[in-house]
Design a protein around this motif. Structure first.
Motif, PDB file in Angstrom:
ATOM      1  N   VAL A 179      34.825 -14.143 -20.125  1.00 48.84           N
ATOM      2  CA  VAL A 179      35.305 -15.452 -19.697  1.00 48.84           C
ATOM      3  C   VAL A 179      34.275 -16.097 -18.773  1.00 48.84           C
ATOM      4  CG1 VAL A 179      37.056 -16.657 -18.333  1.00 48.84           C
ATOM      5  CG2 VAL A 179      37.739 -14.877 -19.960  1.00 48.84           C
ATOM      6  N   VAL A 180      33.985 -17.347 -19.013  1.00 48.89           N
ATOM      7  CA  VAL A 180      33.061 -18.109 -18.168  1.00 48.89           C
ATOM      8  C   VAL A 180      33.882 -19.094 -17.348  1.00 48.89           C
ATOM      9  CG1 VAL A 180      31.087 -19.673 -18.095  1.00 48.89           C
ATOM     10  CG2 VAL A 180      31.195 -17.861 -19.832  1.00 48.89           C
ATOM     11  N   ALA A 181      33.913 -18.884 -16.032  1.00 48.51           N
ATOM     12  CA  ALA A 181      34.651 -19.763 -15.127  1.00 48.51           C
ATOM     13  C   ALA A 181      33.659 -20.737 -14.484  1.00 48.51           C
ATOM     14  CB  ALA A 181      35.369 -18.958 -14.061  1.00 48.51           C
ATOM     15  N   ILE A 182      33.782 -22.004 -14.835  1.00 55.42           N
ATOM     16  CA  ILE A 182      32.953 -23.047 -14.232  1.00 55.42           C
ATOM     17  C   ILE A 182      33.706 -23.569 -13.014  1.00 55.42           C
ATOM     18  CG2 ILE A 182      31.828 -25.267 -14.593  1.00 55.42           C
ATOM     19  CD1 ILE A 182      31.816 -24.593 -17.602  1.00 55.42           C
ATOM     20  N   THR A 183      33.091 -23.437 -11.842  1.00 54.90           N
ATOM     21  CA  THR A 183      33.801 -23.752 -10.599  1.00 54.90           C
ATOM     22  C   THR A 183      33.070 -24.843  -9.820  1.00 54.90           C
ATOM     23  OG1 THR A 183      32.661 -21.949  -9.415  1.00 54.90           O
ATOM     24  CG2 THR A 183      34.752 -21.419 -10.474  1.00 54.90           C
ATOM     25  N   PRO A 184      33.417 -26.116 -10.043  1.00 54.68           N
ATOM     26  CA  PRO A 184      32.867 -27.185  -9.218  1.00 54.68           C
ATOM     27  C   PRO A 184      33.197 -26.945  -7.737  1.00 54.68           C
ATOM     28  CG  PRO A 184      33.972 -28.074 -11.132  1.00 54.68           C
ATOM     29  CD  PRO A 184      34.320 -26.613 -11.086  1.00 54.68           C
ATOM     30  N   GLU A 185      32.284 -27.355  -6.872  1.00 58.41           N
ATOM     31  CA  GLU A 185      32.421 -27.073  -5.445  1.00 58.41           C
ATOM     32  C   GLU A 185      32.229 -28.353  -4.632  1.00 58.41           C
ATOM     33  OE1 GLU A 185      30.873 -23.328  -2.864  1.00 58.41           O
ATOM     34  OE2 GLU A 185      29.314 -24.706  -3.523  1.00 58.41           O
ATOM     35  N   THR A 186      32.575 -28.288  -3.364  1.00 58.46           N
ATOM     36  CA  THR A 186      32.327 -29.401  -2.457  1.00 58.46           C
ATOM     37  C   THR A 186      30.876 -29.860  -2.573  1.00 58.46           C
ATOM     38  OG1 THR A 186      33.975 -28.592  -0.895  1.00 58.46           O
ATOM     39  CG2 THR A 186      32.312 -30.070  -0.023  1.00 58.46           C
ATOM     40  N   GLY A 187      30.628 -31.147  -2.403  1.00 54.59           N
ATOM     41  CA  GLY A 187      29.275 -31.675  -2.515  1.00 54.59           C
ATOM     42  C   GLY A 187      28.287 -30.989  -1.590  1.00 54.59           C
ATOM     43  N   ALA A 200      27.084  -9.473 -22.746  1.00 54.80           N
ATOM     44  CA  ALA A 200      26.399  -8.180 -22.725  1.00 54.80           C
ATOM     45  C   ALA A 200      27.167  -7.137 -21.926  1.00 54.80           C
ATOM     46  CB  ALA A 200      24.994  -8.337 -22.150  1.00 54.80           C
ATOM     47  N   GLU A 201      27.770  -7.553 -20.804  1.00 52.67           N
ATOM     48  CA  GLU A 201      28.470  -6.609 -19.943  1.00 52.67           C
ATOM     49  C   GLU A 201      29.988  -6.692 -20.097  1.00 52.67           C
ATOM     50  OE1 GLU A 201      27.099  -6.614 -15.924  1.00 52.67           O
ATOM     51  OE2 GLU A 201      24.984  -6.689 -16.486  1.00 52.67           O
ATOM     52  N   ARG A 202      30.454  -7.518 -21.016  1.00 52.03           N
ATOM     53  CA  ARG A 202      31.866  -7.631 -21.347  1.00 52.03           C
ATOM     54  C   ARG A 202      32.718  -7.852 -20.097  1.00 52.03           C
ATOM     55  NH1 ARG A 202      32.918  -8.702 -26.607  1.00 52.03           N
ATOM     56  NH2 ARG A 202      35.016  -8.732 -25.705  1.00 52.03           N
ATOM     57  N   GLY A 203      32.631  -9.067 -19.549  1.00 54.57           N
ATOM     58  CA  GLY A 203      33.455  -9.396 -18.411  1.00 54.57           C
ATOM     59  C   GLY A 203      33.263 -10.831 -17.976  1.00 54.57           C
ATOM     60  N   PRO A 204      34.108 -11.309 -17.064  1.00 52.45           N
ATOM     61  CA  PRO A 204      34.018 -12.700 -16.628  1.00 52.45           C
ATOM     62  C   PRO A 204      32.818 -12.958 -15.726  1.00 52.45           C
ATOM     63  CG  PRO A 204      35.769 -11.555 -15.443  1.00 52.45           C
ATOM     64  CD  PRO A 204      35.250 -10.597 -16.471  1.00 52.45           C
ATOM     65  N   VAL A 205      32.362 -14.191 -15.745  1.00 50.56           N
ATOM     66  CA  VAL A 205      31.261 -14.636 -14.884  1.00 50.56           C
ATOM     67  C   VAL A 205      31.662 -15.972 -14.256  1.00 50.56           C
ATOM     68  CG1 VAL A 205      29.458 -13.462 -16.210  1.00 50.56           C
ATOM     69  CG2 VAL A 205      30.089 -15.819 -16.786  1.00 50.56           C
ATOM     70  N   GLN A 206      30.973 -16.335 -13.180  1.00 46.33           N
ATOM     71  CA  GLN A 206      31.260 -17.587 -12.476  1.00 46.33           C
ATOM     72  C   GLN A 206      29.998 -18.428 -12.367  1.00 46.33           C
ATOM     73  OE1 GLN A 206      32.210 -17.049  -8.343  1.00 46.33           O
ATOM     74  NE2 GLN A 206      32.878 -19.164  -8.017  1.00 46.33           N
ATOM     75  N   ILE A 207      30.126 -19.709 -12.698  1.00 47.42           N
ATOM     76  CA  ILE A 207      29.039 -20.669 -12.489  1.00 47.42           C
ATOM     77  C   ILE A 207      29.541 -21.682 -11.463  1.00 47.42           C
ATOM     78  CG2 ILE A 207      27.438 -22.287 -13.562  1.00 47.42           C
ATOM     79  CD1 ILE A 207      28.179 -21.011 -16.273  1.00 47.42           C
ATOM     80  N   ASN A 208      29.020 -21.604 -10.254  1.00 51.09           N
ATOM     81  CA  ASN A 208      29.483 -22.424  -9.138  1.00 51.09           C
ATOM     82  C   ASN A 208      28.547 -23.623  -8.967  1.00 51.09           C
ATOM     83  OD1 ASN A 208      31.559 -22.330  -6.922  1.00 51.09           O
ATOM     84  ND2 ASN A 208      29.731 -22.558  -5.656  1.00 51.09           N
ATOM     85  N   ILE A 209      29.081 -24.834  -9.095  1.00 49.70           N
ATOM     86  CA  ILE A 209      28.247 -26.043  -9.128  1.00 49.70           C
ATOM     87  C   ILE A 209      28.743 -27.069  -8.106  1.00 49.70           C
ATOM     88  CG2 ILE A 209      27.280 -27.851 -10.604  1.00 49.70           C
ATOM     89  CD1 ILE A 209      28.063 -26.160 -13.037  1.00 49.70           C
ATOM     90  N   PRO A 210      27.961 -27.387  -7.061  1.00 46.48           N
ATOM     91  CA  PRO A 210      28.345 -28.477  -6.165  1.00 46.48           C
ATOM     92  C   PRO A 210      28.610 -29.756  -6.955  1.00 46.48           C
ATOM     93  CG  PRO A 210      26.501 -27.257  -5.249  1.00 46.48           C
ATOM     94  CD  PRO A 210      26.703 -26.738  -6.655  1.00 46.48           C
ATOM     95  N   ARG A 211      29.657 -30.464  -6.605  1.00 47.42           N
ATOM     96  CA  ARG A 211      30.124 -31.564  -7.438  1.00 47.42           C
ATOM     97  C   ARG A 211      29.089 -32.679  -7.597  1.00 47.42           C
ATOM     98  NH1 ARG A 211      35.580 -33.434  -5.498  1.00 47.42           N
ATOM     99  NH2 ARG A 211      35.033 -35.418  -6.463  1.00 47.42           N
ATOM    100  N   ASP A 212      28.212 -32.854  -6.631  1.00 42.58           N
ATOM    101  CA  ASP A 212      27.212 -33.907  -6.781  1.00 42.58           C
ATOM    102  C   ASP A 212      26.126 -33.538  -7.783  1.00 42.58           C
ATOM    103  OD1 ASP A 212      26.792 -32.064  -4.517  1.00 42.58           O
ATOM    104  OD2 ASP A 212      24.841 -33.029  -4.334  1.00 42.58           O
ATOM    105  N   HIS A 213      26.037 -32.236  -8.143  1.00 45.24           N
ATOM    106  CA  HIS A 213      25.019 -31.811  -9.114  1.00 45.24           C
ATOM    107  C   HIS A 213      25.411 -32.137 -10.557  1.00 45.24           C
ATOM    108  CE1 HIS A 213      22.965 -30.237  -5.821  1.00 45.24           C
ATOM    109  NE2 HIS A 213      23.042 -28.932  -6.027  1.00 45.24           N
ATOM    110  N   PHE A 214      26.637 -32.621 -10.783  1.00 49.30           N
ATOM    111  CA  PHE A 214      27.032 -33.047 -12.121  1.00 49.30           C
ATOM    112  C   PHE A 214      26.463 -34.424 -12.466  1.00 49.30           C
ATOM    113  CE2 PHE A 214      30.365 -29.867 -11.428  1.00 49.30           C
ATOM    114  CZ  PHE A 214      30.446 -29.265 -12.674  1.00 49.30           C
ATOM    115  N   TYR A 215      25.829 -35.072 -11.504  1.00 50.99           N
ATOM    116  CA  TYR A 215      25.317 -36.428 -11.712  1.00 50.99           C
ATOM    117  C   TYR A 215      23.791 -36.425 -11.652  1.00 50.99           C
ATOM    118  CZ  TYR A 215      30.163 -37.416 -10.602  1.00 50.99           C
ATOM    119  OH  TYR A 215      31.538 -37.435 -10.600  1.00 50.99           O
TER     120      TYR A 215
END
Length: 389
Positions: free
Chosen positions: A78-86, A133-148
């Motif tokens: 599972v890939v958890a995309i986690t937007p974060e505070t700017g 490859a390792e069969r498990g969840p991962v997290q991609i943490n992205i500050p919300r201003d980086h979506f722009y």
């Protein structure tokens, strides 16, 4: 290769949703972020692909925790995309600010914090690769201003990490243990399903004429209608499986971490054969011997290992002792199966109200077509009935 993403629309990544349709991605909106992560987990288990979820920063992301923990122990990529505070306001108590990385540190295989927008593609690729490859969840943490903003990036094709069967020495030792066994039993788990190794597990079982049991919640790892199939071990499992494995002098745990729910006593039966030699095959070396002591640990892919072990056994010819006693084991299996079916019939018989759960499920089992699927809530309802073809 992502075609579906689960989540709730939030201001943190709302504009990014505009690129989903041209990318061929369907956004599936849910009522609660926990639903999104659970759906990503279920999607991954059903398709053997990445499941992706995304939510609003802060409370939206903390709602992921329970489902990501479940995915971790189920080995779901599972890939958890986690937007974060700017990025400009971190540490100032800005909008829904939460330190989102430590929360997932013990229930993910990999965490990536995007420190600048032009690293999104690189770190996303890394996260997807490790999840598979390792069969498990991962997290991609992205500050919300980086979506722009705009930047140049290379979208690298998905990297497939091929798994081998394991080391030659451990495979040789596994074959030797099985060849010398008088009553071998094969325990198949989720790793067989993930590796696409059902056919190979079946071929190995048929060559040895070894009874097959499944680990907890992995009834799909072996055909229920096969004459060697005994059913699931563990909580509310099959007494046929428990009584058969109790007689084993060798157990091949193929693609199973031998989790506690699938090895602890049930119905008052201490079924785990403490005197048996256990061969465990798992793609995660940390699982080898973790729950139960093993005589041989094979760090390899369940499908590839089954192929190699079978090839070695075929090369041993008459030295494989159990091949001459297959009929006796099959007779024992049938006797135990009939004994359990009769017990189930007695438990689910009788009339009146309220209807006992066992009877309700038994009647459903009889009435449903062969290709029916049943979803149950967790608890005592789970696995009341033996598997039907």
């Amino acid at each position: 290769g992502v075609t579906d993403i689960f989540g709730i629309v939030g201001s943190a990544y709302m504009d990014a949703l505009d690129i989903f349709p041209p990318a061929g991605i369907r956004f599936i909106s849910v009522a609660h972020e926990q639903n999104a992560a659970h759906m990503a987990d279920g999607y991954s288990r059903a398709t053997n692909r990445h499941g992706v979820c995304v939510g609003q920063n802060g409370p939206g992301i903390t709602n992921f925790v329970t489902a990501i923990a479940a995915a971790y122990w189920a080995h779901s990529p599972v890939v958890a995309i986690t937007p974060e505070t700017g990025s400009a306001g971190m540490g100032l108590g800005g909008f829904q600010e939460t330190d989102q990385m430590p929360i997932f540190s013990k229930i993910t295989r990999f965490q990536a914090h995007v420190s600048r927008p032009d690293r999104i593609a690189e770190l996303t690729h890394r996260a997807f690769t490790i999840a598979a490859a390792e069969r498990g969840p991962v997290q991609i943490n992205i500050p919300r201003d980086h979506f722009y903003g705009e930047f140049d990036a290379t979208i690298t094709p998905a990297q497939k990490v091929e798994r081998g069967p394991g080391g030659a020495e451990s495979l040789n030792e596994a074959a030797r243990v099985l060849a010398e066994a008088k009553f071998p039993v094969i325990l198949v788990g989720g790793g067989v399903v993930m590796a696409g190794g059902r056919d190979e597990a079946q071929q190995l079982a048929e060559y040895l004429q070894a009874p097959v049991v499944t680990s907890y919640l992995h009834n799909d790892a072996f055909p229920a209608s096969h004459p060697l199939m005994c059913g699931p071990l563990g909580y509310q499992g099959s007494k046929t499986a428990m009584r058969v494995i109790a007689q084993a002098d060798a157990v091949l745990a193929l693609g199973s971490r031998l989790g506690p729910f699938g090895t602890l006593p049930q119905y008052g039966i201490e079924y785990w054969p403490e005197g048996a030699q256990v061969v465990q095959v798992d793609s995660d070396h940390r699982m080898l011997g973790l729950v139960r002591d093993v005589a041989v640990g094979v760090h390899g892919d369940a499908r590839a290992a089954a192929i190699e072990i079978l090839a070695r056994l075929r090369g041993m010819g008459d030295a494989v002792r159990c091949r001459s006693t297959g009929e006796a084991r099959q007779a024992e299996l049938e006797a135990r199966r009939q004994e359990w079916e009769s017990e189930l019939d007695q438990l689910s018989s009788g009339g009146g109200t309220p209807i006992p759960p066992r009877r309700a499920l038994r009647e459903m089992e009889k009435a449903m077509p062969p290709d029916a699927m049943v979803a149950t809530d967790i608890g005592n309802c789970l696995l009341y009935t033996s598997p039907s073809p």
